[in-house]
Design a protein around this motif. Structure first.
Motif, PDB file in Angstrom:
ATOM      1  N   VAL A 149       0.874  -1.188   0.000  1.00 22.42           N
ATOM      2  CA  VAL A 149       0.000   0.000   0.000  1.00 22.42           C
ATOM      3  C   VAL A 149       0.904   1.229   0.000  1.00 22.42           C
ATOM      4  CG1 VAL A 149      -1.924   1.174   1.103  1.00 22.42           C
ATOM      5  CG2 VAL A 149      -1.749  -1.311   1.247  1.00 22.42           C
ATOM      6  N   SER A 150       1.389   1.585  -1.167  1.00 23.27           N
ATOM      7  CA  SER A 150       2.399   2.631  -1.305  1.00 23.27           C
ATOM      8  C   SER A 150       1.831   3.948  -1.801  1.00 23.27           C
ATOM      9  CB  SER A 150       3.504   2.162  -2.258  1.00 23.27           C
ATOM     10  OG  SER A 150       2.954   1.818  -3.525  1.00 23.27           O
ATOM     11  N   SER A 151       0.512   4.056  -1.907  1.00 25.01           N
ATOM     12  CA  SER A 151      -0.106   5.321  -2.309  1.00 25.01           C
ATOM     13  C   SER A 151      -1.522   5.397  -1.765  1.00 25.01           C
ATOM     14  CB  SER A 151      -0.137   5.467  -3.835  1.00 25.01           C
ATOM     15  OG  SER A 151      -1.132   4.625  -4.400  1.00 25.01           O
ATOM     16  N   CYS A 152      -2.041   6.608  -1.677  1.00 22.71           N
ATOM     17  CA  CYS A 152      -3.428   6.793  -1.238  1.00 22.71           C
ATOM     18  C   CYS A 152      -4.394   6.188  -2.245  1.00 22.71           C
ATOM     19  CB  CYS A 152      -3.723   8.280  -1.054  1.00 22.71           C
ATOM     20  SG  CYS A 152      -2.755   9.094   0.243  1.00 22.71           S
ATOM     21  N   ASP A 153      -4.031   6.223  -3.532  1.00 22.37           N
ATOM     22  CA  ASP A 153      -4.910   5.651  -4.557  1.00 22.37           C
ATOM     23  C   ASP A 153      -5.046   4.142  -4.379  1.00 22.37           C
ATOM     24  OD1 ASP A 153      -5.315   8.146  -5.678  1.00 22.37           O
ATOM     25  OD2 ASP A 153      -3.762   7.894  -7.210  1.00 22.37           O
ATOM     26  N   ILE A 154      -3.939   3.465  -4.076  1.00 21.24           N
ATOM     27  CA  ILE A 154      -4.023   2.016  -3.841  1.00 21.24           C
ATOM     28  C   ILE A 154      -4.892   1.737  -2.620  1.00 21.24           C
ATOM     29  CG2 ILE A 154      -2.708  -0.035  -3.168  1.00 21.24           C
ATOM     30  CD1 ILE A 154      -0.383   1.058  -4.824  1.00 21.24           C
ATOM     31  N   ALA A 155      -4.686   2.501  -1.547  1.00 23.88           N
ATOM     32  CA  ALA A 155      -5.493   2.298  -0.344  1.00 23.88           C
ATOM     33  C   ALA A 155      -6.978   2.483  -0.644  1.00 23.88           C
ATOM     34  CB  ALA A 155      -5.049   3.261   0.750  1.00 23.88           C
ATOM     35  N   ALA A 156      -7.310   3.527  -1.395  1.00 24.24           N
ATOM     36  CA  ALA A 156      -8.710   3.783  -1.728  1.00 24.24           C
ATOM     37  C   ALA A 156      -9.284   2.662  -2.587  1.00 24.24           C
ATOM     38  CB  ALA A 156      -8.832   5.124  -2.451  1.00 24.24           C
ATOM     39  N   GLU A 157      -8.490   2.165  -3.525  1.00 24.19           N
ATOM     40  CA  GLU A 157      -8.949   1.047  -4.367  1.00 24.19           C
ATOM     41  C   GLU A 157      -9.249  -0.183  -3.518  1.00 24.19           C
ATOM     42  OE1 GLU A 157      -7.403  -1.806  -8.074  1.00 24.19           O
ATOM     43  OE2 GLU A 157      -6.079  -0.264  -7.232  1.00 24.19           O
ATOM     44  N   VAL A 158      -8.369  -0.488  -2.587  1.00 24.36           N
ATOM     45  CA  VAL A 158      -8.570  -1.652  -1.729  1.00 24.36           C
ATOM     46  C   VAL A 158      -9.814  -1.481  -0.866  1.00 24.36           C
ATOM     47  CG1 VAL A 158      -7.609  -2.934   0.224  1.00 24.36           C
ATOM     48  CG2 VAL A 158      -6.138  -2.316  -1.710  1.00 24.36           C
ATOM     49  N   ILE A 159      -9.960  -0.316  -0.267  1.00 22.58           N
ATOM     50  CA  ILE A 159     -11.129  -0.065   0.587  1.00 22.58           C
ATOM     51  C   ILE A 159     -12.419  -0.221  -0.215  1.00 22.58           C
ATOM     52  CG2 ILE A 159     -12.343   1.727   1.892  1.00 22.58           C
ATOM     53  CD1 ILE A 159      -9.492   2.770   2.670  1.00 22.58           C
ATOM     54  N   ASP A 160     -12.436   0.306  -1.441  1.00 24.02           N
ATOM     55  CA  ASP A 160     -13.632   0.189  -2.281  1.00 24.02           C
ATOM     56  C   ASP A 160     -13.909  -1.258  -2.665  1.00 24.02           C
ATOM     57  OD1 ASP A 160     -14.078   2.908  -2.181  1.00 24.02           O
ATOM     58  OD2 ASP A 160     -13.071   3.331  -4.085  1.00 24.02           O
ATOM     59  N   LYS A 161     -12.861  -2.028  -2.955  1.00 26.55           N
ATOM     60  CA  LYS A 161     -13.048  -3.434  -3.336  1.00 26.55           C
ATOM     61  C   LYS A 161     -13.546  -4.263  -2.153  1.00 26.55           C
ATOM     62  CE  LYS A 161      -9.726  -3.773  -7.182  1.00 26.55           C
ATOM     63  NZ  LYS A 161     -10.692  -4.256  -8.201  1.00 26.55           N
ATOM     64  N   VAL A 162     -13.061  -3.960  -0.968  1.00 27.01           N
ATOM     65  CA  VAL A 162     -13.529  -4.689   0.214  1.00 27.01           C
ATOM     66  C   VAL A 162     -14.981  -4.336   0.509  1.00 27.01           C
ATOM     67  CG1 VAL A 162     -13.204  -5.003   2.701  1.00 27.01           C
ATOM     68  CG2 VAL A 162     -11.212  -4.913   1.172  1.00 27.01           C
ATOM     69  N   GLY A 163     -15.303  -3.048   0.433  1.00 27.45           N
ATOM     70  CA  GLY A 163     -16.682  -2.611   0.565  1.00 27.45           C
ATOM     71  C   GLY A 163     -17.295  -2.843   1.931  1.00 27.45           C
ATOM     72  N   ALA A 164     -16.477  -2.789   2.977  1.00 29.89           N
ATOM     73  CA  ALA A 164     -16.982  -3.018   4.340  1.00 29.89           C
ATOM     74  C   ALA A 164     -17.048  -1.696   5.090  1.00 29.89           C
ATOM     75  CB  ALA A 164     -16.078  -4.003   5.075  1.00 29.89           C
ATOM     76  N   PRO A 165     -18.099  -1.473   5.867  1.00 27.58           N
ATOM     77  CA  PRO A 165     -18.232  -0.195   6.568  1.00 27.58           C
ATOM     78  C   PRO A 165     -17.215   0.008   7.679  1.00 27.58           C
ATOM     79  CG  PRO A 165     -19.969  -1.711   7.229  1.00 27.58           C
ATOM     80  CD  PRO A 165     -19.260  -2.351   6.073  1.00 27.58           C
ATOM     81  N   ASN A 166     -16.573  -1.047   8.130  1.00 27.74           N
ATOM     82  CA  ASN A 166     -15.618  -0.921   9.236  1.00 27.74           C
ATOM     83  C   ASN A 166     -14.163  -0.895   8.756  1.00 27.74           C
ATOM     84  OD1 ASN A 166     -16.060  -3.657   8.541  1.00 27.74           O
ATOM     85  ND2 ASN A 166     -15.226  -4.363  10.497  1.00 27.74           N
ATOM     86  N   LEU A 167     -13.938  -0.587   7.478  1.00 29.44           N
ATOM     87  CA  LEU A 167     -12.583  -0.431   6.940  1.00 29.44           C
ATOM     88  C   LEU A 167     -12.400   0.983   6.424  1.00 29.44           C
ATOM     89  CD1 LEU A 167      -9.826  -1.710   6.129  1.00 29.44           C
ATOM     90  CD2 LEU A 167     -10.872  -2.224   3.899  1.00 29.44           C
TER      91      LEU A 167
END
Length: 254
Positions: A149-167
């Motif tokens: 997770v070397s950028s904010c864009d990667i972090a945002a992509e992961v969070i969106d793919k997980v799609g959980a309210p507690n992440l």
């Protein structure tokens, strides 16, 4: 107005860990975080935190401590069993400490298989602990080469793919500045994902009043955005912790 927490892995290191809680309270902090607290008993850490009247804000997974071992396994293909054992141990610690957040470290990895592994592991973790606030953090490649997770864009992509309210995203202004060169745009772009903020001067990772970041402006933007979470001081003091706390008592420009 955001509340300030002290990262006790970085600050008040002049003192033994259990004495740092009271020192942080005396200095004016309302909360604390400890990156890898696993060398001490959770009950002792919780007692020190409660006695000082502080909130325990964040710890990292996985164990063991900061001085050894890889920086996480959540994105490591083939490391799922290790990740899940570590997560359960960290979750027990977080619950004993009543920690607000648990930062899940991705570790070193690359490529689409690592992305799928991280997403799958985080989906499992979010379902495993639906009432816990889980975070992932973009970490700049200079300080931690190869971290997935070397950028904010990667972090945002992961969070969106997980799609959980507690992440959500752990937004370290120091890392964001070094990654993007434009802290304000990074903050404004990723604000919907941000659950926790950390600060340090950049470059150098010293006090927030040292370096290129205008923290007076950043704090005003944080307040105007209606952010009500924690802002944690995670930096290496130039001298002693106490000598460098003018930023806390009189603002970042003091």
């Amino acid at each position: 107005m955001a509340r300030f927490a002290a990262n006790l892995t970085f600050l008040f290191t002049e003192l033994p860990m259990l004495e740092r809680f009271a020192a942080a309270r005396r200095a004016g902090f309302d909360g604390v975080e400890v990156l890898f607290p696993y060398d001490l008993a959770a009950k002792d850490l919780a007692a020190a935190c409660q006695a000082a009247g502080l909130e325990f804000v964040l710890l990292n997974t996985p164990p063991p401590n900061w001085s050894g071992g890889p920086r996480g396994f959540a994105a490591t293909p083939g490391g799922e069993d290790r990740f899940r054992r570590d997560f359960d141990r960290s979750l027990r610690f977080a619950q004993a400490l009543r920690s607000r957040h648990l930062h899940v470290m991705a570790g070193k990895a690359e490529g689409p298989t690592a992305l799928r592994t991280l997403v799958d592991n985080l989906k499992w973790a979010c379902e495993r602990a639906p009432h816990a606030s889980l975070l992932i953090e973009p970490i700049n490649p200079h300080d931690m080469p190869g971290y997935f997770v070397s950028s904010c864009d990667i972090a945002a992509e992961v969070i969106d793919k997980v799609g959980a309210p507690n992440l959500g995203m752990q937004f370290d202004a120091y890392h964001a500045h070094l990654i993007t060169g434009d802290l304000v745009t990074a903050w404004e772009t990723h604000l919907p994902h941000i659950r926790h903020i950390q600060i340090a001067g950049a470059p150098g990772r010293h006090e927030p009043r040292v370096g290129d970041i205008d923290y007076g402006d950043f704090f005003r933007r944080v307040d105007s955005a209606g952010y009500r979470g924690w802002v944690s001081a995670e930096y290496v003091p130039l001298t002693t912790t106490e000598a460098g706390l003018r930023w806390l008592r009189g603002g970042a420009a003091a």
